[in-house]
Design an enzyme around this catalytic site. Structure first.
Site, mmCIF file in Angstrom:
data_model
loop_
_atom_site.group_PDB
_atom_site.id
_atom_site.type_symbol
_atom_site.label_atom_id
_atom_site.label_comp_id
_atom_site.label_asym_id
_atom_site.label_seq_id
_atom_site.Cartn_x
_atom_site.Cartn_y
_atom_site.Cartn_z
ATOM 1 N N GLU A 40 0.886 -1.157 0.000
ATOM 2 C CA GLU A 40 0.000 0.000 0.000
ATOM 3 C C GLU A 40 0.925 1.207 0.000
ATOM 4 O O GLU A 40 1.808 1.294 0.854
ATOM 5 C CB GLU A 40 -0.781 -0.040 1.316
ATOM 6 C CG GLU A 40 -2.181 0.426 1.226
ATOM 7 C CD GLU A 40 -2.852 0.355 2.587
ATOM 8 O OE1 GLU A 40 -2.724 -0.684 3.275
ATOM 9 O OE2 GLU A 40 -3.480 1.344 2.954
ATOM 10 N N ARG A 266 4.637 -13.017 9.682
ATOM 11 C CA ARG A 266 5.350 -11.780 9.392
ATOM 12 C C ARG A 266 6.633 -11.719 10.193
ATOM 13 O O ARG A 266 6.795 -12.406 11.196
ATOM 14 C CB ARG A 266 4.473 -10.570 9.675
ATOM 15 C CG ARG A 266 4.103 -10.370 11.135
ATOM 16 C CD ARG A 266 3.459 -9.000 11.360
ATOM 17 N NE ARG A 266 2.468 -8.684 10.356
ATOM 18 C CZ ARG A 266 2.469 -7.527 9.660
ATOM 19 N NH1 ARG A 266 3.387 -6.611 9.878
ATOM 20 N NH2 ARG A 266 1.542 -7.283 8.776
ATOM 21 N N LYS A 276 3.771 0.345 10.255
ATOM 22 C CA LYS A 276 3.903 1.567 9.452
ATOM 23 C C LYS A 276 3.412 2.780 10.218
ATOM 24 O O LYS A 276 3.976 3.862 10.093
ATOM 25 C CB LYS A 276 3.098 1.415 8.169
ATOM 26 C CG LYS A 276 3.962 1.051 6.981
ATOM 27 C CD LYS A 276 3.181 1.261 5.713
ATOM 28 C CE LYS A 276 3.057 -0.042 4.977
ATOM 29 N NZ LYS A 276 2.112 0.001 3.879
#
Ligand code: ATP
Ligand code: MG
Length: 563
Positions: A40, A266, A276
């Site tokens: 993104e 992850r 983020k």
């Protein structure tokens, strides 16, 4: 040496995703492999993304397929062209190439809209007028089923009309949403009539003002995969619960291919935050100098710090791909970095915390240029010459007046080797009025020039040094972990765990050859660590970032309490 990331058939890794793909290929469920990396564009990429990039591009390479770079740009409010550019730069720098396969989810907005109308016509989607708060309240919990919205039974024609008017901009933000009609009592909350479209009168970086309704991630992702003929859509574990929804869309829409989603754990890294949201906060609130601050776990920060791309690929390979969440010790990354720099970084001499050493037996105005090996790991790197003179600078920590037993460096009456130069023996210390040692005196043995003593006597310590007269001043930025504890935020506010000593700036004295180092150039300051010339470096004011320290045997002994 690490394999070229783009060379096919050099892949020897085994993990559960590769096993699934092999099985799919053998059983004929897939005829080729197409993966994608779907960032993104709402921030810079970090080392967690590097893991995903290495996995997705690595799978494509291993199976002779291809990997797409797809921007998941469905949220215009947080997205920015700057991020789109940095992401492409970072993926390329890591050594991967998407060829012609650069895509944007926003390119599929029209197709996604048509498919939404298709769902409405099938009685599988409806326009809901409940507020966001009510939708949440009606959704139920893990233990209680949800309740159906009073708008759930709207006739198809009314839904179509309202949805078209949503698109044409008739309603304000948040007034209505389009939802899938699945099952408000489903055990999996993601299946309780998820939202497909929301009204958002916001300018999109790529589609401008063409749209005022935007599709959700869940509604966009799988269909984008299908449009690109992605075969294996690999994502992180938090999407495991979304997979039934992913499959529901693929099953109920006339999509051109049937991708499958697989989930892996992850990356979490000790002493590091990878969210983020938190990284953006570090940048916005000035805790770091920017996205590429060498303390940041971003790819651009690691690059500026001097981490080579193949060390990151090696790190990704070493930590592997699993289905259970764990935290990787940041020391593993340091190890990979040292491993790669050891073979490639040329050695130079630099003194970070100097004390003067005067060789009393050396002529006042004497000067000679001695041969120094550039890289003992790489004979092809050759040699250079370093200036020697009567007044030298050595590391303050390399001298002790009253040394403990295992300290093999300089001490009164002790003989050590000055690397590439002579054996020297400390004869005296000079103090200032405050009683602090400000200078050391020594004699040298001319017969040991550039080598060993002809009489075979040994010394235990070898020190680095620079000639005081020839040395140039350079800024050395000594970085430490950005966080003071391995699990930032585990107890209290994560911002309170920022390490106040994560950057120490000192004026180093370095050998003259270093003035000309180009930005990005990696060197080893002998006995100190790997450094990299910062983009701000100049011949007038050289600037070096410490990439990673060497393992210091004396510091380790001290840490163990030995002396
Ligand atoms: P956001 O909260 O903004 O969605 P994100 O970290 O998920 O943040 P994306 O841009 O959506 O960011 O991530 C792109 C891809 O990278 C996704 O497939 C995601 O699963 C993967 N990814 C993100 N963080 C990690 C991580 N720590 N380890 C491995 N893969 C990751
Ligand atoms: Mg995400």
């Amino acid at each position: 040496m690490a394999a070229d990331p783009q060379t096919p058939n050099s892949d020897t890794s085994r993990d559960f995703i590769r096993d699934i793909i092999r099985a799919d290929l053998e059983a004929g469920r897939a005829t080729g492999v197409v993966t994608r990396f779907p960032p993104e564009p709402n921030g810079y990429l970090h080392i967690g993304h590097a893991k995903s990039i290495c996995l997705n591009f690595g799978l494509a390479r291993a199976f002779g397929g291809r990997c797409h770079l797809r921007f998941d740009d469905t949220n215009p409010v947080k997205e920015d062209i700057e991020y789109i550019q940095s992401i492409q730069e970072d993926v390329r720098w890591l050594g991967f190439d998407w060829g012609d396969h650069l895509y944007f989810a926003s390119d599929y907005f029209e197709q996604l809209y048509e498919w939404a109308e298709h769902l409405i016509r099938q009685g599988l989607a409806y326009v809901d007028d409940l507020s966001a708060d009510d939708i949440r309240a009606y959704r139920g919990t893990l233990t209680e089923p949800g309740r159906e919205s009073p708008f759930r039974t709207r006739p198809v024609a009314e839904n179509l009309d309202l949805f078209r008017r949503m698109r044409s901009g008739e309603f304000p933000d948040g007034a209505r949403v389009l939802r899938a009609k699945i099952d408000m009592a489903a055990g999996n909350i993601n299946l309780r009539d998820p939202v497909l479209y929301r009204i958002l009168h916001a300018r999109h970086p790529r589609t401008g003002d063409a749209w005022c309704i935007y599709p959700t991630y869940d509604y966009t992702h799988g269909q984008s995969d299908a449009l690109e003929h992605v075969t294996h859509s690999v994502c992180t574990l938090e999407f495991e619960d979304h997979r039934p929804l992913y499959d529901w869309f693929i099953q109920h829409l006339p999509v051109p291919s049937k991708p499958r989603q697989y989930e892996f754990a992850r990356l979490n890294l000790s002493y590091t935050v990878l969210s983020k949201r938190k990284l953006i906060q570090l940048v916005r609130d000035g805790h770091v100098s920017g996205w590429d601050d060498p303390r940041m776990p971003t790819i651009s920060g690691l690059r500026r710090r001097g981490v080579p791309p193949d060390a990151l690929r090696d790190f990704a390979a070493r930590i592997g791909v699993t289905k259970s969440n764990a935290t990787v010790d940041v020391a593993v990354l340091d190890h990979c970095v040292r491993d790669h720099l050891n073979t490639r970084a040329e050695r130079r001499m630099a003194v970070l915390d100097p004390i003067r050493l005067v060789i009393e037996t050396y002529p006042e105005d004497g000067e000679e240029w001695l041969d120094a090996v550039n890289n003992p790991e790489d004979p092809a790197a050759g040699t250079r010459r370093v200036p020697f003179s009567r007044e030298l600078l050595i590391e303050r920590a390399d001298f002790m007046e009253d040394p403990p037993r295992k300290f093999f460096r300089l001490a009164p009456g002790r003989e050590v080797r000055l690397r590439y130069a002579y054996f020297v023996t400390c004869t005296a210390v000079v103090r200032n009025d405050a009683g602090e040692i400000v200078e050391l005196r020594a004699t040298h043995d001319p017969a040991t020039r550039g080598g060993d003593a002809p009489d075979g006597r040994k010394v235990k310590g070898t020190l680095h040094w620079v000639s005081a007269r020839h040395a140039i001043a350079a800024e050395a930025r000594l970085y430490d972990h950005l966080f003071a504890r391995p699990d930032p935020g585990a107890e209290g506010d994560w911002l309170d765990d920022i390490n106040p000593d994560s950057l120490r700036v000192v004026t180093a004295r370095v050998e003259p050859a270093l003035a000309a180092a180009d930005a990005g150039r990696a060197v080893q300051f002998e006995r100190l660590g790997y450094f990299c010339a910062d983009p701000e470096t100049s011949p007038e004011k050289p600037v070096f970032n410490r990439t990673v320290g060497l393992r210091d045997s004396w510091a380790r002994l001290q840490a163990r309490g030995a002396s």
